[in-house]
Design an enzyme around this catalytic site. Structure first.
Site, mmCIF file in Angstrom:
data_model
loop_
_atom_site.group_PDB
_atom_site.id
_atom_site.type_symbol
_atom_site.label_atom_id
_atom_site.label_comp_id
_atom_site.label_asym_id
_atom_site.label_seq_id
_atom_site.Cartn_x
_atom_site.Cartn_y
_atom_site.Cartn_z
ATOM 1 N N LYS A 84 0.791 -1.112 -0.038
ATOM 2 C CA LYS A 84 0.052 0.052 -0.187
ATOM 3 C C LYS A 84 1.072 1.260 -0.038
ATOM 4 C CE LYS A 84 -3.315 2.840 3.081
ATOM 5 N NZ LYS A 84 -4.215 2.797 4.033
ATOM 6 N N ASP B 228 -2.679 10.398 3.670
ATOM 7 C CA ASP B 228 -4.008 10.034 3.860
ATOM 8 C C ASP B 228 -4.761 10.674 4.549
ATOM 9 O OD1 ASP B 228 -6.457 8.559 3.850
ATOM 10 O OD2 ASP B 228 -5.728 7.244 5.304
ATOM 11 N N LYS C 188 -10.244 13.013 8.057
ATOM 12 C CA LYS C 188 -9.786 12.512 9.317
ATOM 13 C C LYS C 188 -9.941 13.726 10.298
ATOM 14 C CE LYS C 188 -6.770 8.574 7.736
ATOM 15 N NZ LYS C 188 -7.302 7.632 8.587
ATOM 16 N N ASP D 280 1.535 6.269 5.565
ATOM 17 C CA ASP D 280 0.510 5.359 4.966
ATOM 18 C C ASP D 280 1.151 4.676 3.773
ATOM 19 O OD1 ASP D 280 -1.899 4.102 5.388
ATOM 20 O OD2 ASP D 280 -3.007 5.838 4.358
ATOM 21 N N ASP E 140 -12.147 7.033 3.467
ATOM 22 C CA ASP E 140 -10.945 6.923 4.360
ATOM 23 C C ASP E 140 -10.617 5.289 4.318
ATOM 24 O OD1 ASP E 140 -8.684 7.456 5.807
ATOM 25 O OD2 ASP E 140 -10.072 7.697 7.799
ATOM 26 N N GLU F 113 -9.421 3.616 2.006
ATOM 27 C CA GLU F 113 -8.835 3.758 0.745
ATOM 28 C C GLU F 113 -7.834 2.658 0.308
ATOM 29 O OE1 GLU F 113 -7.845 5.390 3.305
ATOM 30 O OE2 GLU F 113 -5.522 5.191 2.738
ATOM 31 N N ARG G 244 -7.511 -0.386 0.811
ATOM 32 C CA ARG G 244 -8.244 -1.636 0.120
ATOM 33 C C ARG G 244 -8.770 -1.359 -1.273
ATOM 34 N NH1 ARG G 244 -12.694 -1.703 4.892
ATOM 35 N NH2 ARG G 244 -10.873 -0.709 5.925
HETATM 36 N N1 BES Z 1 -4.469 4.575 6.871
HETATM 37 C C1 BES Z 1 -5.520 4.315 7.625
HETATM 38 C C2 BES Z 1 -5.171 3.383 8.848
HETATM 39 C C3 BES Z 1 -4.564 3.782 9.873
HETATM 40 C C4 BES Z 1 -4.871 4.752 10.765
HETATM 41 C C5 BES Z 1 -3.151 3.143 10.222
HETATM 42 C C6 BES Z 1 -4.243 5.223 12.110
HETATM 43 C C7 BES Z 1 -2.571 3.479 11.338
HETATM 44 C C8 BES Z 1 -3.130 4.611 12.192
HETATM 45 C C9 BES Z 1 -6.493 3.614 6.782
HETATM 46 O O1 BES Z 1 -6.627 4.318 5.220
HETATM 47 C C10 BES Z 1 -7.945 3.962 7.175
HETATM 48 O O2 BES Z 1 -8.198 5.343 7.435
HETATM 49 N N2 BES Z 1 -8.748 3.169 7.788
HETATM 50 C C11 BES Z 1 -9.963 3.464 8.170
HETATM 51 C C12 BES Z 1 -10.992 2.520 8.206
HETATM 52 C C13 BES Z 1 -12.461 2.850 8.275
HETATM 53 C C14 BES Z 1 -12.753 3.859 7.731
HETATM 54 C C15 BES Z 1 -13.035 1.655 8.018
HETATM 55 C C16 BES Z 1 -9.592 3.316 9.910
HETATM 56 O O3 BES Z 1 -8.715 2.453 10.365
HETATM 57 O O4 BES Z 1 -10.175 3.992 10.636
HETATM 58 ZN ZN ZN Z 2 -4.738 5.077 4.790
HETATM 59 MN MN MN Z 3 -7.609 5.899 5.209
#
Ligand code: BES
Ligand code: ZN
Ligand code: MN
Length: 480
Positions: A253, A258, A265, A276, A335, A337, A339
């Site tokens: 990834k 992000d 966020k 990210d 968010d 993204e 996947r």
């Molecule tokens: N890059 C983030 C995941 C992340 C968040 C990694 C904080 C490390 C620390 C990912 O793209 C994301 O935002 N995931 C969301 C998914 C949700 C919207 C289903 C998450 O984990 O909140």
């Molecule tokens: Zn992310």
């Molecule tokens: Mn995200």
């Protein structure tokens, strides 16, 4: 940095010796190379040494003008490679403050596999040479290593080459992760990969731009970069020294920043979302290590690079896109993204007829919540592959913890408006994210590592860890 095999009459001004809290009386064994034995024995009898995990006692042999750093490893039979490396790493940090340029280290007393210990030691010393800012580089230039007699000169030299290659790859991953997001964008990752191709004849790099991805119908990946001024890139790094052999494909990834997109966020710690792209960074580092060690295996790295931004032309929650596989996706949260870029990269990777596909991604905050900062989350559709990854995690200390992929999780991804949606329910977010990816790798042996908790450190030691380069390099070396 130079590494020598310690020879019989070598003498060093600075010596690192490991001790155990429950084996203090056996200390003579671990310092039989030294002449300060009597003094140290006396210190033990006076209870001046404890050997507790995390302790470091400095000890000067006045008689012979040698300095000893006695590093406590706790109880002997509770030692793991991960504990060993952690202690060594903090010891190196401490001795760097003394501006020492040469040390000797004795590994005879370590109760873990000799080869792994030697490898871990060299990697830790090389890691200590990394600093994002040049001015912080340390003094150390040479390390003399005393190894058990069953490690021959040849094994020593081979291990040295491999360990240095792994450490260089690890430090590359760290550097890419730490590079600020105004510099490290998808084009930068593509260019850095091209630079690597110039340095290593054995690597071939291809870069797909948005136009080419559009032709391939990568509607899901492209939806992520849609709101950004930075164009997405798909980077393919091939290391194929062997004819007619199925490669291991590593997919990373590569979200270079992000923001969450329209599902924005919160602002606190948002800077950390420069990390990210750590999955992609770990793939670049691993490919570099393969080339540097002249690995006899075929490996292909694929970086799915994009920046996730909100804007007037960004995707909205509710948008439906079509992925390269033909599966349509309702984007309920912009968010989620990672996947979305990974699914198209996974579909693309099938054209290489991979033996295994592994993807690495800072995919979910939920993984960090569930497992903490120590293991990466492991998911797979193949139990043999799972075992192999666990094995590499065990020997390298680059830990993983397996989570389930029951069919119930897949049900949470059903949508009324598309084949699947990009988020599940409120709970088990790391697993529903992995289940989403599993929809795209049904016919291959695939594993996913969620490195959200392990790829970087926050707080005052903020910085990339380079994980899981150690695990991945071991995996490609041991699964030929
Ligand atoms: N890059 C983030 C995941 C992340 C968040 C990694 C904080 C490390 C620390 C990912 O793209 C994301 O935002 N995931 C969301 C998914 C949700 C919207 C289903 C998450 O984990 O909140
Ligand atoms: Zn992310
Ligand atoms: Mn995200």
């Amino acid at each position: 940095m130079k590494y020598n095999k310690f020879k019989k009459n070598d003498k060093s001004d600075y010596n690192l010796v490991f001790i155990y809290e429950d084996k203090l009386s056996g200390i003579s064994k671990s310092i039989d190379c030294s002449t300060a034995l009597k003094d140290i024995k006396e210190a033990v009898s006076k209870k001046l040494l404890c050997g507790k995990l995390g302790s470091m006692e400095t000890f000067v042999s006045t008689m012979y003008d040698s300095n000893y750093f006695l590093i406590g490893l706790g109880k002997k039979n509770e030692l793991t490679i991960q504990k060993f490396e952690k202690q060594l790493s903090s010891t190196i940090k401490k001795i760097n403050k003394y501006n020492i340029d040469k040390v000797a280290i004795d590994l005879n007393n370590i109760s873990i596999n000799n080869y792994n210990t030697l490898k871990g030691t060299i990697i830790e010393f090389e890691k200590s040479k990394y600093s994002f800012r040049k001015e912080n580089i340390n003094h150390l230039k040479e390390c003399s290593i005393k190894v058990p007699s069953n490690i021959t000169k040849r094994t020593f030299d081979n291990t040295k080459v491999i360990s240095i290659a792994v450490a260089h790859g690890l430090n590359t991953a760290r550097k890419l992760g730490d590079t600020p997001p105004n510099i490290c964008n998808p084009t930068f990752l593509a260019n850095e990969s091209k630079k690597l191709e110039k340095l290593h004849k054995s690597l071939k790099v291809e870069i797909l731009d948005e136009k080419q991805m559009k032709i391939l119908k990568m509607g899901s990946l492209l939806s992520v970069s849609q709101g950004s001024l930075q164009p997405a890139k798909l980077v393919i790094i091939k290391y194929m020294p062997i004819k007619n052999k199925q490669p291991i494909v590593l997919v990373g990834k590569g979200i270079t920043f992000d923001t969450g997109g329209i599902s924005l966020k919160p602002s606190s710690s948002m800077d950390e979302m420069k990390y990210d792209m750590s999955g992609a960074g770990s793939v670049v580092g691993t490919m570099q290590a393969c080339a540097e060690m002249n690995l006899k295996n075929n490996v292909i790295g694929i970086l799915a690079c994009a920046e996730n931004m909100p804007s007037g032309i960004a995707t909205r929650p509710g948008d439906v896109v079509e992925s390269m596989s033909g599966i349509s996706i309702e984007i309920l949260n912009t968010d989620a993204e990672g996947r979305l870029v990974l699914c198209d990269a996974l579909t693309f990777s099938k054209k290489y007829k991979p033996k295994y596909i592994l993807d690495m991604a800072t995919l979910t905050g939920a993984c960090l919540v569930g497992l903490g900062k120590y293991p990466s989350g492991l998911f797979s559709n193949d139990s043999t592959l799972t075992q192999k990854i666990k094995k590499s995690a065990d020997v390298t200390g680059d830990r993983v913890w397996e989570l389930p992929l029951y069919s119930d999780y897949f049900d949470e991804l059903k949508s009324n408006f598309a084949d699947i949606q990009n988020i599940g329910g409120q709970y088990g977010g790391a697993i529903t994210a992995a289940a989403f990816l599993a929809n795209f790798t049904k016919d291959e042996k695939w594993a996913h590592l969620d490195i959200a908790g392990t790829a970087w450190e926050s707080g005052k030691n903020k910085g990339s860890t380079g994980r899981p380069v150690k695990l991945l390099t071991d995996f490609v070396m041991t699964n030929k």
